[in-house]
Design a protein around this motif. Structure first.
Motif, PDB file in Angstrom:
ATOM      1  N   ILE A  36     -16.014   9.275  26.082  1.00 40.76           N
ATOM      2  CA  ILE A  36     -15.931   9.481  27.517  1.00 40.76           C
ATOM      3  C   ILE A  36     -15.807   8.112  28.193  1.00 40.76           C
ATOM      4  O   ILE A  36     -16.027   7.074  27.551  1.00 40.76           O
ATOM      5  N   ARG A  37     -15.461   8.136  29.461  1.00 43.20           N
ATOM      6  CA  ARG A  37     -15.331   6.895  30.228  1.00 43.20           C
ATOM      7  C   ARG A  37     -16.219   6.993  31.458  1.00 43.20           C
ATOM      8  O   ARG A  37     -16.188   8.003  32.159  1.00 43.20           O
ATOM      9  N   CYS A  38     -17.007   5.951  31.694  1.00 47.41           N
ATOM     10  CA  CYS A  38     -17.928   5.949  32.820  1.00 47.41           C
ATOM     11  C   CYS A  38     -17.908   4.617  33.547  1.00 47.41           C
ATOM     12  O   CYS A  38     -17.556   3.575  32.982  1.00 47.41           O
ATOM     13  N   SER A  39     -18.310   4.692  34.799  1.00 42.94           N
ATOM     14  CA  SER A  39     -18.626   3.514  35.597  1.00 42.94           C
ATOM     15  C   SER A  39     -20.099   3.604  35.923  1.00 42.94           C
ATOM     16  O   SER A  39     -20.687   4.690  35.895  1.00 42.94           O
ATOM     17  N   HIS A  40     -20.702   2.460  36.215  1.00 46.22           N
ATOM     18  CA  HIS A  40     -22.116   2.512  36.588  1.00 46.22           C
ATOM     19  C   HIS A  40     -22.450   1.394  37.565  1.00 46.22           C
ATOM     20  O   HIS A  40     -21.691   0.452  37.750  1.00 46.22           O
ATOM     21  N   LEU A  41     -23.589   1.566  38.173  1.00 40.44           N
ATOM     22  CA  LEU A  41     -24.144   0.581  39.082  1.00 40.44           C
ATOM     23  C   LEU A  41     -25.537   0.292  38.545  1.00 40.44           C
ATOM     24  O   LEU A  41     -26.347   1.203  38.408  1.00 40.44           O
ATOM     25  N   LEU A  42     -25.806  -0.956  38.180  1.00 43.66           N
ATOM     26  CA  LEU A  42     -27.075  -1.353  37.563  1.00 43.66           C
ATOM     27  C   LEU A  42     -27.879  -2.217  38.516  1.00 43.66           C
ATOM     28  O   LEU A  42     -27.342  -3.159  39.114  1.00 43.66           O
ATOM     29  N   ASP A  85     -16.900   0.845  44.575  1.00 43.01           N
ATOM     30  CA  ASP A  85     -16.854  -0.123  45.668  1.00 43.01           C
ATOM     31  C   ASP A  85     -18.210  -0.787  45.878  1.00 43.01           C
ATOM     32  O   ASP A  85     -18.291  -1.977  46.188  1.00 43.01           O
ATOM     33  N   ILE A  86     -19.282  -0.033  45.706  1.00 44.38           N
ATOM     34  CA  ILE A  86     -20.624  -0.610  45.840  1.00 44.38           C
ATOM     35  C   ILE A  86     -20.902  -1.525  44.649  1.00 44.38           C
ATOM     36  O   ILE A  86     -21.453  -2.618  44.808  1.00 44.38           O
ATOM     37  N   ALA A  87     -20.516  -1.092  43.455  1.00 45.43           N
ATOM     38  CA  ALA A  87     -20.781  -1.870  42.240  1.00 45.43           C
ATOM     39  C   ALA A  87     -20.183  -3.267  42.294  1.00 45.43           C
ATOM     40  O   ALA A  87     -20.792  -4.223  41.811  1.00 45.43           O
ATOM     41  N   VAL A  88     -19.007  -3.402  42.893  1.00 41.24           N
ATOM     42  CA  VAL A  88     -18.322  -4.702  42.944  1.00 41.24           C
ATOM     43  C   VAL A  88     -19.223  -5.800  43.492  1.00 41.24           C
ATOM     44  O   VAL A  88     -19.247  -6.913  42.977  1.00 41.24           O
ATOM     45  N   SER A  89     -19.991  -5.488  44.523  1.00 44.18           N
ATOM     46  CA  SER A  89     -20.821  -6.516  45.132  1.00 44.18           C
ATOM     47  C   SER A  89     -22.303  -6.384  44.819  1.00 44.18           C
ATOM     48  O   SER A  89     -23.051  -7.343  44.967  1.00 44.18           O
ATOM     49  N   GLU A  90     -22.741  -5.204  44.353  1.00 43.40           N
ATOM     50  CA  GLU A  90     -24.180  -4.976  44.223  1.00 43.40           C
ATOM     51  C   GLU A  90     -24.696  -4.801  42.795  1.00 43.40           C
ATOM     52  O   GLU A  90     -25.888  -4.942  42.560  1.00 43.40           O
ATOM     53  N   SER A  91     -23.840  -4.473  41.834  1.00 45.42           N
ATOM     54  CA  SER A  91     -24.312  -4.209  40.477  1.00 45.42           C
ATOM     55  C   SER A  91     -24.718  -5.498  39.781  1.00 45.42           C
ATOM     56  O   SER A  91     -24.057  -6.531  39.916  1.00 45.42           O
ATOM     57  N   ASP A  92     -25.801  -5.432  39.023  1.00 46.07           N
ATOM     58  CA  ASP A  92     -26.262  -6.581  38.242  1.00 46.07           C
ATOM     59  C   ASP A  92     -25.579  -6.668  36.885  1.00 46.07           C
ATOM     60  O   ASP A  92     -25.915  -7.518  36.067  1.00 46.07           O
TER      61      ASP A  92
END
Length: 143
Positions: A36-42, A85-92
């Motif tokens: 599967i393919r996923c994106s995430h925000l850490l 869009d949030i992950a670009v600036s906020e994900s660790d």
């Protein structure tokens, strides 16, 4: 240093990410059976296995604070903003530069809690908060 005519290390990384990393492609190339393919925000916290990121050299927030931050991102997603869009600036996570895209992965390739949550999602669906040794995540299944 002498100019060799070769790309710098940074230029090479950008080129490879754009042209050779399966996670950077949208055409399904690199997909295999059962993956599967996923994106995430850490959001990392001081008890994460590596409490530092491209955003912060020394992460000192508590796990509870990290969860509160992620809950705010979850509200933004619920209001129509995209996880990527949030992950670009906020994900660790360093995947932030690819809108959180982790590419294709199969069973046994991710931390168990992450994998269990990701495989339980339908394409397009976003998880609730998932805790792993890396920190706390929101996961969106792409394919």
């Amino acid at each position: 240093m002498a100019d060799t005519g070769l790309p710098s290390g940074w230029e090479l990384k950008v080129y490879m990410a754009q042209n050779h990393t399966p996670a950077a492609r949208n055409d399904g190339a690199g997909q295999s059976e059962g993956k599967i393919r996923c994106s995430h925000l850490l959001v990392k916290h001081r008890d994460s296995r590596r409490p530092s990121s491209w955003r912060e050299a020394d992460i000192t927030r508590s796990k509870e604070e990290a969860i509160q931050i992620l809950e705010g991102y979850q509200q933004r997603i619920d209001s129509g903003e995209s996880l990527g869009d949030i992950a670009v600036s906020e994900s660790d996570c360093s995947s932030a530069r690819k809108k959180g895209d982790l590419g294709f992965f199969g069973p046994g390739e991710m931390q168990k809690e992450f994998e269990d949550a990701a495989f339980a999602l339908s394409p397009g669906q976003v998880s609730g908060i998932v805790e792993t040794a890396s920190g706390v995540h929101l996961i969106q299944r792409v394919q």
